[in-house]
Design an enzyme around this catalytic site. Structure first.
Site, short mmCIF file in Angstrom:
data_model
loop_
_atom_site.label_atom_id
_atom_site.label_comp_id
_atom_site.label_asym_id
_atom_site.label_seq_id
_atom_site.Cartn_x
_atom_site.Cartn_y
_atom_site.Cartn_z
N ALA A 192 13.60 64.83 62.62
CA ALA A 192 12.94 65.33 63.83
C ALA A 192 12.97 64.32 64.97
CB ALA A 192 11.49 65.71 63.50
N ARG A 200 17.71 55.77 71.42
CA ARG A 200 18.60 54.62 71.61
C ARG A 200 20.08 54.99 71.71
NH1 ARG A 200 16.08 51.25 66.77
NH2 ARG A 200 15.23 53.30 66.31
N GLN A 234 8.56 70.15 63.06
CA GLN A 234 7.44 69.22 62.89
C GLN A 234 6.44 69.30 64.04
OE1 GLN A 234 8.63 65.08 62.50
NE2 GLN A 234 6.51 64.36 62.42
C1 UD1 Z 1 11.86 53.85 59.04
C2 UD1 Z 1 10.85 53.22 58.06
C3 UD1 Z 1 11.23 51.74 57.87
C4 UD1 Z 1 12.65 51.63 57.36
C5 UD1 Z 1 13.62 52.37 58.29
C6 UD1 Z 1 14.99 52.46 57.64
C7 UD1 Z 1 8.72 54.34 58.40
C8 UD1 Z 1 7.37 54.27 59.01
N1 UD1 Z 1 9.53 53.31 58.61
O1 UD1 Z 1 11.71 53.20 60.28
O2 UD1 Z 1 10.36 51.14 56.90
O3 UD1 Z 1 13.02 50.27 57.26
O4 UD1 Z 1 13.17 53.73 58.53
O5 UD1 Z 1 15.90 53.04 58.52
O6 UD1 Z 1 9.02 55.30 57.72
N2 UD1 Z 1 11.45 61.19 61.65
C9 UD1 Z 1 10.89 62.44 61.66
N3 UD1 Z 1 9.66 62.61 62.24
C10 UD1 Z 1 8.97 61.56 62.77
C11 UD1 Z 1 9.54 60.29 62.75
C12 UD1 Z 1 10.78 60.12 62.18
O7 UD1 Z 1 11.49 63.40 61.18
O8 UD1 Z 1 7.85 61.81 63.26
C13 UD1 Z 1 12.77 61.01 61.05
C14 UD1 Z 1 13.83 60.51 62.03
O9 UD1 Z 1 14.51 61.59 62.61
C15 UD1 Z 1 14.74 59.67 61.14
C16 UD1 Z 1 13.80 59.16 60.05
O10 UD1 Z 1 12.67 60.02 60.05
O11 UD1 Z 1 15.76 60.46 60.54
C17 UD1 Z 1 13.35 57.73 60.27
O12 UD1 Z 1 12.71 57.63 61.51
P1 UD1 Z 1 12.89 56.39 62.48
O13 UD1 Z 1 12.08 56.62 63.68
O14 UD1 Z 1 14.34 56.11 62.66
O15 UD1 Z 1 12.17 55.26 61.58
P2 UD1 Z 1 12.41 53.70 61.67
O16 UD1 Z 1 11.61 53.14 62.77
O17 UD1 Z 1 13.86 53.44 61.64
MG MG Z 2 15.71 54.67 62.05
#
Ligand code: UD1
Ligand code: MG
Length: 444
Positions: A19, A24, A86
């Site tokens: 979601a 970036r 979501q």
């Molecule tokens: C996340 C992890 C981090 C890990 C990293 C690896 C958490 C809090 N952190 O951080 O520990 O090292 O991934 O890549 O989980 N997404 C949703 N809904 C949201 C937020 C994110 O569906 O509300 C999805 C994003 O689309 C993505 C994934 O979850 O596919 C990860 O989200 P992202 O924001 O990239 O997390 P990171 O900050 O990279």
């Molecule tokens: Mg990520």
């Protein structure tokens, strides 16, 4: 330690988190639709999903949900994948809360829940299966883990979540980089995001997540520390292949992932007996078929869906676009572009040629500089060239056009629109006109 399966009838649910916005990448296209070797990034995650044969699968979307549905909706349907919006993304923990509520409103699901990220397309199915097996096994003196988490060792751990362990190495928790102390930031073992849970254990923690952290989000990663505090075991599994956990957050990481995937695709073709002279300059996308004994010379591009038979030769510098088909023993050489065209068995187009919307029979020779002028500015038209036809150098065929079996065009001939050259006929000139008829052997 020989882990024994905890419960052989355990069910598997897979949840894909996708979601996020992908700020970036600085692209209009939703991040999970960015192209990787001719397919949207999310397609590879769906390939893994398919291979897992889960009992339930859910994909959490929000940003660009309409576009993602348009591009991949059919595939979601075919996979029986439940799509969940979501709403405003409020962290990976929030995404999981929404997903579980949609998939299992009564909280009755017993089994294992595996989490995948939409922006991490390189993961191997074997590694995912190891995460699932980890939750379903009994470890002596530890018991049955409530969760497994895939970790990796990074020289530059940057913004990734850090794995906190006790002095004796026991897993304690995950701390997001933004919430880490200076000392914790030195830790090189990081969370890759891939993890699996016993459903009941996950359900017991998810509602208790708090968003009191630097990002004000509900972190799925907090669940692991909560489980440890409850006396449950969490099993960290370290990846053996750092490439497979690459997450794509910007275009540089997209290019890096493309390299990894390209190498995998080329290795597979080479294992099937395709001779690729210079893998460094071969761009061969996903879902390309190439028969054994075929030679791929340097600087070749083959787009998704292209089909090349056995013992063909492609390149150097050939561009095979959507719908290009080479039958066995066909050859295309330098600066030859093909689109929605079939080059029949043993036929050759070796130099400086465009074949668009064209069907070429067997053992035809397409001379240097041949162009099928398929586009009139509004519509695309077809060209048909029969078996054993000989198209002279520099021939332009304005489509629709037809060249019969064994027919011949002179060098520089301009074949006008709707021109039908009969079998064995010779056409020459600008515009081309009938000159004579050849006998069956090609003589006069
Ligand atoms: C996340 C992890 C981090 C890990 C990293 C690896 C958490 C809090 N952190 O951080 O520990 O090292 O991934 O890549 O989980 N997404 C949703 N809904 C949201 C937020 C994110 O569906 O509300 C999805 C994003 O689309 C993505 C994934 O979850 O596919 C990860 O989200 P992202 O924001 O990239 O997390 P990171 O900050 O990279
Ligand atoms: Mg990520």
């Amino acid at each position: 330690m020989a882990p024994k399966k905890h419960n052989p009838v355990d069910k598997l649910a897979v949840i894909v988190l996708a979601a996020g916005k992908g700020t970036r990448t600085k692209q209009k296209l939703p991040k999970v639709l960015l192209p990787l070797c001719g397919a949207p990034m999310l397609d590879y995650v769906l390939d893994s999903l398919e291979a897992l044969h889960a009992d339930h699968s859910v994909i959490v979307l929000h940003h660009g949900i309409g576009e993602v549905q348009t591009t991949l909706g059919k595939r979601f349907e075919a996979l029986g994948c439940q799509v969940v919006d979501q709403g405003a993304p409020n962290g990976t923990g929030h995404a999981m809360q929404v997903a579980l509520k949609a998939m299992d409103p009564d909280g009755a699901f017993e089994g294992t829940i595996l989490v995948l990220y939409g922006d991490s397309p390189l993961i191997s199915v074997e590694t995912l299966q190891a995460l699932v097996r980890g939750v379903e096994c009994e470890i002596p003196e530890v018991g049955c883990p409530a969760a497994t988490i895939l970790t990796s060792e990074e020289l530059v751990p940057g913004g990734l979540g850090r794995i906190l362990r006790a002095e004796d190495g026991t897993f304690l928790a995950i701390r997001e980089a933004k919430d880490c102390s200076q000392e914790e930031l030195e830790i090189q073992e990081v969370n890759t995001g891939f993890c699996a849970f016993r459903a009941s254990a996950l359900r017991s923690c998810l509602p208790k997540l708090k968003n009191q952290n630097k990002q004000g989000e509900y972190y799925l990663t907090d669940v692991f520390g909560m489980l440890v505090e409850k006396g449950e075991a969490v099993l960290p599994i370290m990846t053996e292949d750092p490439d497979e956990v690459l997450g794509i957050n910007d275009l540089s990481q997209l290019a890096q992932a493309r390299w990894v995937l390209q190498e995998r695709i080329l290795e597979e073709h080479m294992a099937n007996g395709v001779l690729i002279e210079d893998p460094a300059t071969a761009v061969i996308e996903k879902d390309v078929q190439i028969g054994s004994g075929t030679k791929v010379l340097p600087f070749v591009v083959m787009r998704n869906g292209v089909k090349v038979g056995e013992n063909c030769e492609v390149g150097p510098f050939s561009h095979l676009r959507v719908g290009a088909v080479l039958e066995d023993q066909a050859e295309v050489g330098n600066f030859v572009e093909m689109k929605k065209s079939v080059l029949g068995q043993g036929s050759k187009a070796k130099h400086l040629t465009y074949l668009g919307d064209a069907t070429i029979g067997r053992r035809a020779n397409i001379g240097a500089g041949t162009i099928t002028a398929n586009y009139d500015g509004v519509h695309k038209h077809k060209t048909e060239i029969g078996d054993r036809a000989f198209i002279g150098s520099g021939t332009i065929l304005v489509a629709p056009a037809k060249v019969g079996e064994g027919a011949l065009t002179g060098a520089g001939a301009l074949i006008k629109r709707n021109c039908h050259i009969g079998a064995q006929e010779v056409f020459v000139g600008v515009p081309a006109r009938f000159l004579k008829r050849l006998d069956e052997e090609g003589g006069e």
